[in-house]
Write an enzyme that holds these catalytic residues in place. Structure first.
Site, PDB file in Angstrom:
ATOM      1  N   MET A 105      19.824  59.792  18.067  1.00 18.15           N
ATOM      2  CA  MET A 105      20.818  60.995  17.774  1.00 18.15           C
ATOM      3  C   MET A 105      19.229  61.906  16.613  1.00 18.15           C
ATOM      4  SD  MET A 105      24.102  60.507  17.708  1.00 18.15           S
ATOM      5  CE  MET A 105      24.555  58.833  16.457  1.00 18.15           C
ATOM      6  N   GLY A 782      38.930  34.881  45.183  1.00 20.10           N
ATOM      7  CA  GLY A 782      37.765  35.524  45.110  1.00 20.10           C
ATOM      8  C   GLY A 782      37.708  37.041  45.077  1.00 20.10           C
ATOM      9  N   ASP A 785      36.247  39.974  47.724  1.00 18.93           N
ATOM     10  CA  ASP A 785      37.049  40.271  48.373  1.00 18.93           C
ATOM     11  C   ASP A 785      38.255  41.017  47.667  1.00 18.93           C
ATOM     12  OD1 ASP A 785      36.445  40.131  51.327  1.00 18.93           O
ATOM     13  OD2 ASP A 785      36.266  38.232  50.888  1.00 18.93           O
ATOM     14  N   CYS A 848      36.332  31.981  41.944  1.00 16.69           N
ATOM     15  CA  CYS A 848      35.008  31.631  42.118  1.00 16.69           C
ATOM     16  C   CYS A 848      34.250  32.960  43.046  1.00 16.69           C
ATOM     17  CB  CYS A 848      35.780  30.353  43.896  1.00 16.69           C
ATOM     18  SG  CYS A 848      36.251  31.123  45.330  1.00 16.69           S
ATOM     19  N   TYR A 868      40.043  27.435  35.607  1.00 19.59           N
ATOM     20  CA  TYR A 868      38.787  27.306  35.235  1.00 19.59           C
ATOM     21  C   TYR A 868      38.054  28.862  36.000  1.00 19.59           C
ATOM     22  CZ  TYR A 868      39.352  26.589  40.019  1.00 19.59           C
ATOM     23  OH  TYR A 868      39.547  26.896  41.349  1.00 19.59           O
TER      24      TYR A 868
END
Ligand code: ADP
Ligand code: MG
Ligand code: MG
Length: 897
Positions: A105, A782, A785, A848, A868
């Site tokens: 700036m 997942g 997906d 995962c 996890y």
């Protein structure tokens, strides 16, 4: 009527924790003022005023009056008045947002000078006319560029002309008369482009400059920088108005920048650049060559010692590396800026460790001072110099890494070549904010001027991009697209290698080797050993603390024993996703073909029987590599036709066979199968659990292989912990059916405990998770997906097609495939976790998808209470660190509640 908000704060009224309102620069100027450091007086207009201005297009009510009050106070403090002819007050009008956006700036210096007060300034400076005219020409130049969009080159050309007329290249050789003539030239340039005369009214100058700083929030390069750095677009900038102090008052004046530690390595010491008889921007702009800060000791010992004292005060006060800007006006030191300095990834770890040793911070804070992205950078390979390549030149190692690419000499070519997949190194004399897009596109940046604090260096470090700056042996000719060093010429397209750690530049491609940090994770380096790389020992301590602190477990996605073993060395606590697809590839394709073409129950069973021992051997290898730790095996997921040759390939071989009058036999049968199995939308087709339910014996074979492998390992004294995961479940009945059969087989093999769970990747599964949990001992999200199905787009189709536009429009801040979409996909995750746990309190929950290794997403998964995350082996350390940071952050947040 409600009173107007407070839009203006004097420096004595602010502090460092007010950066949201006062911007980083304003807040820290206030902090330094209140620490009793020598800061010229001034005031800051808030980001709130800026936001109001940007939304309405005019200054909010009350702002002008508040500025009046603070300006009067400033005039009283300095005993000078803005616009006064004989003894003018001059100010700088400076941008400064919440997050540092170096050079993005605008700032205007010397506001308040005009045709009359220039004489007054000279008088006040003891008759130094040269100084006064130099200040005035700088004002017209900066004001013209910033406020009226006068092209900067016009001023630069006029300056070059003046120097040429004098027969010099050094601006210091211009005398008062030259500079006065230059002011006339500048005013003409100004009038030509701005369509008006340069404003003589000092207050008008200041007001216009304030507006221009507000407007610079929306400047193209600022927008681009924010996007790159993920800085929110709606914060606005604060504006600080600061009484001018002058570094261009002669040889006993000057200006400089400094770091309290080396921002590239973390080593303690004095790092900085100084330029005598110069004003502000000259240092970073690389207009003249600076001297190392140490040499200031010789020039002005008193100021030097005072500066060192202040630097140590600031380090102790901020408990971190600080960078500063200062000016010396005739032997008097002034502090003009400080902030917690940007640093390289390696320095971040080393400094965090040092600060712990110095007792300034504890380990909890140390892990907050580093992050997974930095750790990721440290895992990049380095140059392998065993062939002792001879460097072509050496510059400053401004931002580490090993970059190899084709030399390009302007941002546009960098972008163009990068688009066509080429690795490029952007070579410039020095970079400026207009080069930003080119810097982003390049693998690395090489400049012939400027030090560790140049634009190129600062921006590259911020982006984690390799940079060598100030390689002054390079004669860069950007117009002819080449550079020359000692008779060697490199033209556009020639490959060069640059080492951002050592500053070395090589011709051609230098091979790269793994990083020390990776070797440490691999177990090749002992962190406790005497003389170990300080980076390795810092990483070791910080990782140990992250592991001790984190609640989230970290597993890996691994499909082979080898990957599993490596991930385990990287700290993986099991496998969260073992895909079984690869077990159907290679020479086993033939068996899959037999399975698909089977016409009878017997033929199909034969193919499955042949696959069984192969799969069992695969699992034995993986269970052994992960002995004692859980291994989640996903039953086959992709549509079976993915294992067959392509339609085109088969059609051709059938046609060729017919042509020759041969029998196409199997190819013809396969072709028919491929045609039959063709899907419009394979992503939404016959895959996952649907396959298992449609092809008799397929899942059963896989379950048997898993159970038998586990029994085999256990019989050998191992401790396998298999978990069977069913993909693409949308309804509990699907899972129940698979489960019933699997339980029978497991009991049959005598494999002992095998838990059975499901992926949550279809939105319906998330929404009916309470039911699904009845049949699942664990969930694994997942998220790839889930993201595709929640948004209704497939990653492969959209990332190139329109994501860039969505990001431009602000529909995404970042691709939802890179970082989890908290509001939408994240909501599905929350629902599934909460409702699943209600149905089954000991439900184990993990993720995962690739998000498992994304720093931002790891924090989200910690927040929603997953057990996890699972990610690719190389991301395991990153996830461990981020999981530790997430735990500390939660603790800090609940402490302060
Ligand atoms: P940036 O964010 O680009 O560093 P700054 O607002 O810090 O912009 O100002 C640009 C340069 O001008 C810096 O070198 C700064 O130290 C210098 N500068 C700013 N205000 C003053 C002032 N009041 N007196 C002298 N130099 C100043
Ligand atoms: Mg600055
Ligand atoms: Mg999936």
């Amino acid at each position: 009527m409600a009173a107007n908000p407070v839009y203006v704060y004097d420096f004595v009224e602010g502090n460092k924790d007010m950066a949201d309102l006062l911007g980083g620069k304003g807040a820290n100027l206030a902090e330094m003022t209140n620490l009793g450091l020598p800061v010229p007086p001034g005031f800051t207009i808030t980001t709130e005023a800026c936001r109001a201005y940007l939304t309405t297009g005019h200054e909010p009510g009350g702002l002008r009056e508040q500025v009046d009050i603070h300006l009067t106070a400033l005039e009283e403090a300095r005993g000078k008045r803005l616009g006064e002819a004989t003894d003018p007050l001059l100010v700088s009008v400076r941008s400064g947002a919440r997050y540092s956006m170096p050079g993005m700036m605008e700032t205007v210096l010397n506001v308040g000078l005009n045709d009359e007060s220039v004489a007054g300034l000279a008088m006040q400076a003891g008759g130094d006319e040269r100084f006064a005219w130099d200040s005035y020409r700088r004002l017209i130049q900066m004001f013209g560029k910033t406020v009226c969009e006068v092209p900067g080159e016009e001023f630069e050309h006029a300056l070059d002309d003046a120097k040429r007329a004098r027969g010099t290249v050094n601006d210091l050789d211009l005398d008062a008369a030259d500079l006065r003539a230059l002011v006339d030239a500048y005013k003409k340039i100004f009038a030509k482009h701005a369509g008006r005369e340069f404003p003589q009214d000092a207050r008008e100058q200041m007001d216009l400059a304030i507006r221009a700083v507000f407007d610079s929030w929306h400047a193209e390069r600022a927008v681009l920088y924010r996007r790159q750095e993920r800085i929110p677009a709606d914060l606005g900038t604060a504006v600080s108005v600061v009484a001018m102090v002058f570094g261009n008052l002669g040889p006993d004046s000057g200006t400089g920048v400094a770091f309290t530690r080396d921002p590239a390595s973390g080593t303690q010491g004095i790092y900085g650049d100084y330029l005598a008889n110069a004003q502000g921007e000259d240092v970073v702009a690389g207009i003249r060559n600076t001297i190392p800060l140490q040499e200031l000791e010789r020039l002005d010992k008193r100021s030097y010692d005072q500066l060192l004292g202040i630097m140590s005060t600031l380090e102790n006060h901020y408990r971190d590396l600080c960078d500063i800007e200062f000016t010396i006006e005739r032997g008097k030191l002034w502090m003009l800026q400080t902030r917690v300095g940007k640093r390289t990834a390696a320095a971040a770890f080393i400094i965090a460790g040092q600060l712990v040793d110095e007792g300034l911070i504890d380990l909890d804070e140390a892990i907050l001072r580093v992050n997974g992205a930095q750790l990721g950078q440290l895992m990049f390979p380095r140059f392998d110099l065993s062939d002792e390549p001879k460097p072509l030149a050496k510059g400053v190692g401004a931002s580490p890494g090993a970059a190899v690419g084709k030399a390009v000499f302007d941002a546009a070519s960098a972008i163009e070549m990068a688009k066509s997949g080429e690795a490029v190194i952007l070579v410039r004399r020095e970079t400026n904010p207009d080069d930003l897009a080119g810097m982003i596109a390049a693998q690395g940046i090489l400049t012939s001027r400027g030090g560790k604090t140049s634009h190129a260096a600062v921006v590259a470090r911020g982006m984690g991009k390799t940079c060598v700056s100030g390689a002054d042996a390079l004669e860069v000719d950007t117009r002819k697209k080449k550079f020359t060093v000692d008779g060697t010429t490199i033209v556009e397209g020639d490959v060069i290698s640059i080492d951002g750690t050592t500053g070395r530049v090589y011709v051609g491609e230098v091979p790269v080797q793994p990083s020390e940090v990776v070797r440490y994770f691999e177990g090749d380096l002992d962190a406790d050993q005497e003389g170990v790389d300080p980076l390795v020992s810092a990483v070791h301590r910080i990782m140990a603390h992250a592991d001790a602190t984190r609640r989230l477990r970290v597993r890996t996605n691994a499909d082979t024993g080898q990957d599993a073993a490596r991930a385990r060395r990287f700290g993986a606590e099991g496998i969260g996703l073992c895909r079984t697809e690869h077990m159907f590839l290679g020479e086993r394709r033939e068996l899959v073909e037999r399975l698909i073409l089977a016409r009878t129950e017997g033929e199909r069973q034969e193919a499955l029987d042949a696959l069984l021992p192969l799969q069992r051997a695969d699992f034995v290898e993986i269970f052994e590599a992960m002995d004692g730790l859980p291994v989640t095996v996903r039953l086959i997921d992709p549509p079976l036709h993915e294992f067959l040759p392509s339609l085109e390939e088969l059609a051709v071989s059938v046609a060729v066979a017919h042509e020759r009058g041969e029998n196409a036999g199997k190819a013809e049968a396969l072709l028919a199968a491929v045609r039959r199995m063709h899907e419009q939308n394979p992503m939404l087709g016959l895959r996952g659990v649907r396959l298992g339910l449609v092809i008799p014996g397929l899942f059963a074979m896989q379950v048997r292989a898993i159970a038998e492998a586990a029994a085999e390992c256990a019989a050998r004294g191992g401790s396998p912990h298999p978990e069977i995961m069913v993909p693409l479940v949308g309804a509990v009945q699907e899972l129940e059916t698979v489960r019933a059969e699997a339980e029978r087989i497991i009991a049959d093999t005598g494999a002992g405990e095998v838990s059975i769970g499901t992926m949550i990747e279809v939105p319906r599964a998330a929404l009916t998770s309470g039911q699904i949990a009845e049949a699942a001992e664990f969930f694994s999200f997942g998220t790839n997906d889930l993201t595709q199905m929640a948004w209704g787009f497939s990653r492969d189709d959209v990332e190139g097609a329109f994501f860039w536009r969505y990001i431009e429009l602000g529909i995404f801040g970042i691709s939802p495939f890179e970082s989890i979409d908290r509001d939408g996909v994240g909501r599905l995750v929350r629902i599934a976790v909460d409702e699943g746990r209600v149905a089954r309190p000991d439900l184990k929950v993990g993720v995962c998808g690739e998000h498992g290794g994304d720093p931002e997403s790891v924090h989200f998964f910690h927040e929603v209470g997953l057990d996890y995350v699972s990610c690719s082996p190389f991301r395991v350390p990153i996830a461990r660190l981020e999981a530790g940071r997430a735990s500390v952050e939660t603790a800090v947040a609940s402490d302060s509640r």
